[in-house]
Design a protein around this motif. Structure first.
Motif, PDB file in Angstrom:
ATOM      1  N   ARG A 156      69.644  33.791  23.880  1.00 37.89           N
ATOM      2  CA  ARG A 156      69.124  32.622  24.597  1.00 37.89           C
ATOM      3  C   ARG A 156      68.009  33.032  25.551  1.00 37.89           C
ATOM      4  NH1 ARG A 156      73.262  31.646  27.327  1.00 37.89           N
ATOM      5  NH2 ARG A 156      72.505  32.545  29.283  1.00 37.89           N
ATOM      6  N   ASN A 157      68.230  34.110  26.286  1.00 35.58           N
ATOM      7  CA  ASN A 157      67.200  34.586  27.214  1.00 35.58           C
ATOM      8  C   ASN A 157      65.916  34.956  26.484  1.00 35.58           C
ATOM      9  OD1 ASN A 157      69.001  34.306  29.366  1.00 35.58           O
ATOM     10  ND2 ASN A 157      69.699  36.421  29.226  1.00 35.58           N
ATOM     11  N   ILE A 212      62.489  32.943  27.375  1.00 33.32           N
ATOM     12  CA  ILE A 212      61.501  33.767  28.071  1.00 33.32           C
ATOM     13  C   ILE A 212      60.261  33.968  27.209  1.00 33.32           C
ATOM     14  CG2 ILE A 212      61.037  36.103  28.922  1.00 33.32           C
ATOM     15  CD1 ILE A 212      63.909  36.187  29.941  1.00 33.32           C
ATOM     16  N   ALA A 213      60.449  34.233  25.918  1.00 31.68           N
ATOM     17  CA  ALA A 213      59.310  34.435  25.026  1.00 31.68           C
ATOM     18  C   ALA A 213      58.496  33.158  24.869  1.00 31.68           C
ATOM     19  CB  ALA A 213      59.796  34.930  23.662  1.00 31.68           C
ATOM     20  N   TRP A 240      64.563  35.225  35.019  1.00 28.30           N
ATOM     21  CA  TRP A 240      63.569  34.941  33.986  1.00 28.30           C
ATOM     22  C   TRP A 240      62.157  35.140  34.514  1.00 28.30           C
ATOM     23  CZ3 TRP A 240      65.154  29.998  30.769  1.00 28.30           C
ATOM     24  CH2 TRP A 240      66.351  30.279  30.079  1.00 28.30           C
ATOM     25  N   ILE A 241      61.884  34.617  35.697  1.00 25.35           N
ATOM     26  CA  ILE A 241      60.539  34.720  36.260  1.00 25.35           C
ATOM     27  C   ILE A 241      60.160  36.179  36.494  1.00 25.35           C
ATOM     28  CG2 ILE A 241      61.295  34.506  38.649  1.00 25.35           C
ATOM     29  CD1 ILE A 241      58.095  33.020  37.121  1.00 25.35           C
ATOM     30  N   GLY A 242      61.160  37.019  36.770  1.00 24.61           N
ATOM     31  CA  GLY A 242      60.887  38.431  36.974  1.00 24.61           C
ATOM     32  C   GLY A 242      60.430  39.134  35.714  1.00 24.61           C
ATOM     33  N   LEU A 243      60.737  38.584  34.552  1.00 29.26           N
ATOM     34  CA  LEU A 243      60.244  39.132  33.288  1.00 29.26           C
ATOM     35  C   LEU A 243      58.986  38.413  32.814  1.00 29.26           C
ATOM     36  CD1 LEU A 243      63.488  39.751  31.173  1.00 29.26           C
ATOM     37  CD2 LEU A 243      62.034  41.437  32.286  1.00 29.26           C
ATOM     38  N   ILE A 244      58.908  37.121  33.060  1.00 27.27           N
ATOM     39  CA  ILE A 244      57.759  36.351  32.587  1.00 27.27           C
ATOM     40  C   ILE A 244      56.466  36.824  33.247  1.00 27.27           C
ATOM     41  CG2 ILE A 244      56.708  34.052  32.604  1.00 27.27           C
ATOM     42  CD1 ILE A 244      59.521  32.896  32.239  1.00 27.27           C
ATOM     43  N   LYS A 300      72.322  37.749  32.927  1.00 23.39           N
ATOM     44  CA  LYS A 300      71.618  36.577  33.438  1.00 23.39           C
ATOM     45  C   LYS A 300      70.214  36.449  32.863  1.00 23.39           C
ATOM     46  CE  LYS A 300      70.226  34.439  37.812  1.00 23.39           C
ATOM     47  NZ  LYS A 300      70.199  34.599  39.290  1.00 23.39           N
ATOM     48  N   ALA A 301      69.514  37.569  32.713  1.00 25.08           N
ATOM     49  CA  ALA A 301      68.140  37.527  32.204  1.00 25.08           C
ATOM     50  C   ALA A 301      67.865  38.601  31.163  1.00 25.08           C
ATOM     51  CB  ALA A 301      67.151  37.678  33.364  1.00 25.08           C
ATOM     52  N   ARG A 302      68.831  39.415  30.824  1.00 25.90           N
ATOM     53  CA  ARG A 302      68.624  40.511  29.878  1.00 25.90           C
ATOM     54  C   ARG A 302      68.333  39.967  28.485  1.00 25.90           C
ATOM     55  NH1 ARG A 302      73.339  43.776  30.477  1.00 25.90           N
ATOM     56  NH2 ARG A 302      72.264  44.933  32.134  1.00 25.90           N
TER      57      ARG A 302
END
Length: 277
Positions: free
Chosen positions: A70-71, A75-76, A137-141, A220-222
């Protein structure tokens, strides 16, 4: 008329290269259908002696994988959407406007895309923790956009330069505003480039591993590439290899489907600016 006959050696070479490229994928699919309790015992075989679906059932019953899937999807998609929108306006400005340092700016954008990610992991880790966006999510985006935007801008600017300036001027003469001319004339003509950029950006975000494993610590965001390294299978007494291969097949399927469905658009986008005149 020129002789267009192709040497059989070219066909053989092409088949060898194709088999060489497909072998890892076929091996991955084969392992995903092997019994995790017996795949290492006996005489090694390429194809499973007994085809089982238990690996896929285990994968989809594991909350670690489903949350990571899902993440990865969201995120993609979010990073791709933002990268395409921002790159579209930036590339249009680079292609249509003349200002000092334009070539230098474009070169610097491409240099940023080549910057090693490993050099940024430590600073980003500390900065994200201080800002409170670590493991989000924002930390990866944000870092995904940092590396995806330069290449997107570079690719799109080549397509915008191929569009005749007169077509936009004609639309404005007919009463269209600058925004309407851009939205209804320029963007549709540059659609192959926009689509190619979106596909390449999505692939980068979908497959990225270093940032995903360094800037996350929980489910949570992995994303999936990072989650696979924590996958243990059905129990601690079984090897996780077959389960990891099953999960890898699942996350590879969307990429393969996208390439097969949109291969003509991707090739058109990659080669549109190759010939001038």
């Amino acid at each position: 008329m020129a002789d267009r006959r192709v040497s059989p050696w070219w066909t053989v070479s092409g088949l060898v290269i194709l088999l060489w490229a497909l072998f890892p994928l076929l091996w991955m699919v084969s392992l995903s259908f092997k019994d995790p309790d017996t795949f290492r015992s006996g005489t090694p075989t390429f194809f499973p002696e007994n085809w089982v679906w238990d690996n896929y059932k285990t994968v989809f019953s594991d909350s670690l994988f489903t949350s990571a899937l899902r993440n990865s999807v969201f995120i993609a998609l979010i990073a791709t959407f933002l990268a395409v929108i921002i790159a579209m306006f930036a590339a249009y400005a680079i292609a249509r406007m003349d200002y000092p340092g334009k070539k230098f700016l474009l070169s610097m954008a491409l240099a940023i895309a080549m910057f090693p990610q490993a050099a940024l992991v430590g600073p980003l880790f500390n900065m994200w923790r201080n800002l409170g966006i670590y493991d989000t999510w924002i930390g990866l985006i944000i870092p995904y956009l940092t590396f995806a935007l330069p290449l997107s801008i570079w690719t799109m600017s080549a397509f915008f330069r191929q569009i005749p300036w007169e077509m936009e001027q004609a639309a404005q003469v007919d009463g269209a505003t600058a925004w309407q001319a851009f939205r209804k004339v320029i963007v549709p003509l540059a659609a192959p480039g926009v689509f190619t950029t979106a596909i390449l950006t999505f692939f980068f975000c979908w497959n990225e591993f270093l940032l995903a494993i360094s800037l996350t610590s929980t489910d949570k965001a992995r994303t999936v590439p990072a989650a696979l390294s924590f996958f243990t299978g059905a129990s601690q007494f079984q090897s996780p290899i077959t389960y990891i291969m099953a999960a890898s097949v699942v996350v590879t399927i969307p990429v393969v489907i996208l390439v097969l469905i949109f291969q003509r658009r991707i090739m058109a986008g990659l080669t549109a600016g190759a010939v001038k005149g």
